[in-house]
Design a protein around this motif. Structure first.
Motif, short mmCIF file in Angstrom:
data_model
loop_
_atom_site.label_atom_id
_atom_site.label_comp_id
_atom_site.label_asym_id
_atom_site.label_seq_id
_atom_site.Cartn_x
_atom_site.Cartn_y
_atom_site.Cartn_z
N ALA A 276 0.83 -1.20 0.00
CA ALA A 276 0.00 0.00 0.00
C ALA A 276 0.87 1.25 0.00
O ALA A 276 2.06 1.23 0.30
CB ALA A 276 -0.92 -0.01 1.22
N ARG A 277 0.24 2.38 -0.36
CA ARG A 277 0.88 3.68 -0.27
C ARG A 277 0.05 4.58 0.62
O ARG A 277 -1.19 4.63 0.50
CB ARG A 277 1.03 4.33 -1.65
N ILE A 278 0.73 5.31 1.50
CA ILE A 278 0.08 6.24 2.42
C ILE A 278 0.60 7.64 2.15
O ILE A 278 1.82 7.84 2.03
CB ILE A 278 0.34 5.86 3.89
N LEU A 279 -0.30 8.61 2.09
CA LEU A 279 0.07 10.02 2.03
C LEU A 279 -0.10 10.62 3.41
O LEU A 279 -1.19 10.55 4.00
CB LEU A 279 -0.82 10.77 1.04
N ASP A 280 0.98 11.20 3.95
CA ASP A 280 0.93 11.92 5.22
C ASP A 280 0.82 13.41 4.87
O ASP A 280 1.78 14.03 4.45
CB ASP A 280 2.18 11.63 6.03
N ALA A 281 -0.37 13.97 5.06
CA ALA A 281 -0.66 15.34 4.65
C ALA A 281 -0.32 16.31 5.77
O ALA A 281 -0.97 16.35 6.81
CB ALA A 281 -2.14 15.48 4.27
N GLY A 282 0.75 17.09 5.55
CA GLY A 282 1.26 17.97 6.57
C GLY A 282 2.20 17.19 7.49
O GLY A 282 1.96 17.06 8.68
N SER A 283 3.29 16.68 6.92
CA SER A 283 4.10 15.64 7.57
C SER A 283 5.10 16.16 8.59
O SER A 283 5.78 15.36 9.24
CB SER A 283 4.85 14.83 6.50
N GLY A 284 5.23 17.47 8.74
CA GLY A 284 6.08 18.01 9.80
C GLY A 284 7.50 17.50 9.73
O GLY A 284 8.12 17.44 8.67
N ARG A 285 8.03 17.11 10.88
CA ARG A 285 9.40 16.62 10.96
C ARG A 285 9.49 15.11 10.76
O ARG A 285 10.54 14.51 10.98
CB ARG A 285 10.04 17.03 12.28
N GLY A 286 8.40 14.47 10.35
CA GLY A 286 8.45 13.10 9.88
C GLY A 286 8.08 12.02 10.87
O GLY A 286 8.02 10.84 10.50
N GLY A 287 7.83 12.37 12.14
CA GLY A 287 7.58 11.35 13.15
C GLY A 287 6.44 10.41 12.80
O GLY A 287 6.57 9.19 12.93
N THR A 288 5.31 10.95 12.35
CA THR A 288 4.16 10.11 12.01
C THR A 288 4.49 9.17 10.86
O THR A 288 4.20 7.96 10.92
CB THR A 288 2.95 10.98 11.65
N THR B 76 5.46 0.32 11.48
CA THR B 76 4.38 -0.62 11.77
C THR B 76 3.96 -1.43 10.55
O THR B 76 3.81 -2.66 10.62
CB THR B 76 3.15 0.13 12.32
N PHE B 77 3.78 -0.77 9.41
CA PHE B 77 3.18 -1.42 8.25
C PHE B 77 4.18 -1.82 7.17
O PHE B 77 3.88 -2.67 6.32
CB PHE B 77 2.12 -0.50 7.63
N GLY B 78 5.35 -1.19 7.15
CA GLY B 78 6.36 -1.53 6.15
C GLY B 78 6.08 -1.02 4.76
O GLY B 78 6.81 -1.35 3.82
N CYS B 79 5.06 -0.19 4.59
CA CYS B 79 4.68 0.28 3.26
C CYS B 79 5.33 1.62 2.94
O CYS B 79 5.96 2.25 3.80
CB CYS B 79 3.16 0.38 3.14
N ARG B 80 5.16 2.05 1.72
CA ARG B 80 5.73 3.32 1.29
C ARG B 80 4.89 4.48 1.81
O ARG B 80 3.66 4.45 1.73
CB ARG B 80 5.79 3.37 -0.24
N ILE B 81 5.58 5.50 2.32
CA ILE B 81 4.92 6.70 2.83
C ILE B 81 5.46 7.91 2.08
O ILE B 81 6.67 8.06 1.92
CB ILE B 81 5.18 6.91 4.34
N ASP B 82 4.57 8.78 1.64
CA ASP B 82 4.95 10.06 1.07
C ASP B 82 4.41 11.16 1.96
O ASP B 82 3.20 11.22 2.21
CB ASP B 82 4.39 10.23 -0.35
#
Length: 292
Positions: free
Chosen positions: A92-104, A111-117
């Motif tokens: 899966a791919r997850i978009l982190d909208a407003g990702s700040g310094r990256g912690g989330t 946890t999931f091992g998937c790609r995050i943008d």
């Protein structure tokens, strides 16, 4: 590929003000200075209780214990997103909208091992997050883009999931949710965590005004979240009021020597129910323009 942009991403005075606040080292010193035992840096708050025995400590030992406990709580705040996301496939791919310094983004990937943008218009924060990705060996799978979360430039239906962790107070909800629906695949899931005005009680609580002044943001009404989601083609299927669970964090933070002064408005707002802390999960309809 990481996409770079400049301050032309800022379309109005509100975004410019937020950019000036977060694109420097001026943001909340408390979250910057805590001990980061997991190596990740967070700029979010927390839910759940704390170890109250630490309040019986004194001096430096007490201060250090409080800050460690605050960081533990902030780290586990991401669990609240993960609970609502449910099982996430590695593909899966997850978009982190407003990702700040990256912690989330980093914790979701762990946890999931998937790609995050992650997308964020603060170059300062993105540079910090990209450096952390390299340090942790995540540079190929967790990427941060200098983009406005309301206009991401990603192709339609690029993501299986979108999350926003305490960032929607920096955007126009109709604009942001329309963009999230566009980049989500049909049936894809959007999960948000945020504080909001409980407009069933009052439209303009003084606590929200104080929070907005402190963080250069705009606390939206609770009803606006639901109406804007539906309007954008995102059907809410889970709405959780986490206000009572969010109180202990602010109680403990008010005891920290690094407290920033915004603690009392959150405590008063949550205790009076004039300000709420909520989690909403919504699903993209196959035809976003169709009525739910």
């Amino acid at each position: 590929m990481t996409v770079h942009h400049d301050s032309s991403l800022l379309r109005n005075a509100f975004e410019t003000d937020a950019f000036a606040y977060y694109d420097t080292k001026r943001h909340d010193a408390l979250n910057l200075d805590l001990g980061h035992s997991d190596g990740f840096y967070h700029h979010h708050f927390a839910v759940g209780d704390f170890d109250r025995s630490i309040l019986n400590l004194t001096g430096t030992q007490r201060q250090e214990a409080i800050n460690r406990e605050l960081h533990r709580m902030e780290t586990h705040q991401v669990d609240t997103l993960e609970e609502a996301l449910g099982p996430v496939a590695r593909e899966a791919r997850i978009l982190d909208a407003g990702s700040g310094r990256g912690g989330t983004a980093f914790l979701l990937h762990r946890t999931f091992g998937c790609r995050i943008d992650g997308v964020n218009f603060s170059t300062y924060q993105n540079d910090f997050a990209r450096d952390q990705a390299r340090r942790h060996g995540y540079a190929d799978t967790v990427r941060f883009h200098d983009l406005n979360m309301t206009d991401t430039a990603f192709p339609d239906a690029s993501f299986d999931y979108v999350v926003s962790n305490e960032t929607t107070m920096y955007v126009d909800l109709d604009e942001a949710f329309t963009e999230f629906a566009r980049v989500l695949k049909p049936g894809g899931c959007y999960v948000l965590l945020t504080w909001c005005v409980n407009d069933a009680v009052t439209d303009a609580p003084p606590e929200a005004a104080a929070i907005d002044e402190h963080y250069h943001c705009h606390t939206h009404r609770r009803s606006s979240y639901l109406s804007s989601l539906i309007k954008a083609g995102l059907t809410p299927y889970q709405v959780d009021d986490l206000t009572r669970r969010a109180l202990p964090y602010w109680e403990l933070r008010s005891e920290s020597p690094l407290a920033s002064g915004v603690e009392q408005p959150y405590l008063s707002g949550y205790q009076s129910d004039r300000v709420n802390y909520i989690r909403i999960a919504a699903r993209r309809r196959a035809d976003p323009m169709a009525k739910p």
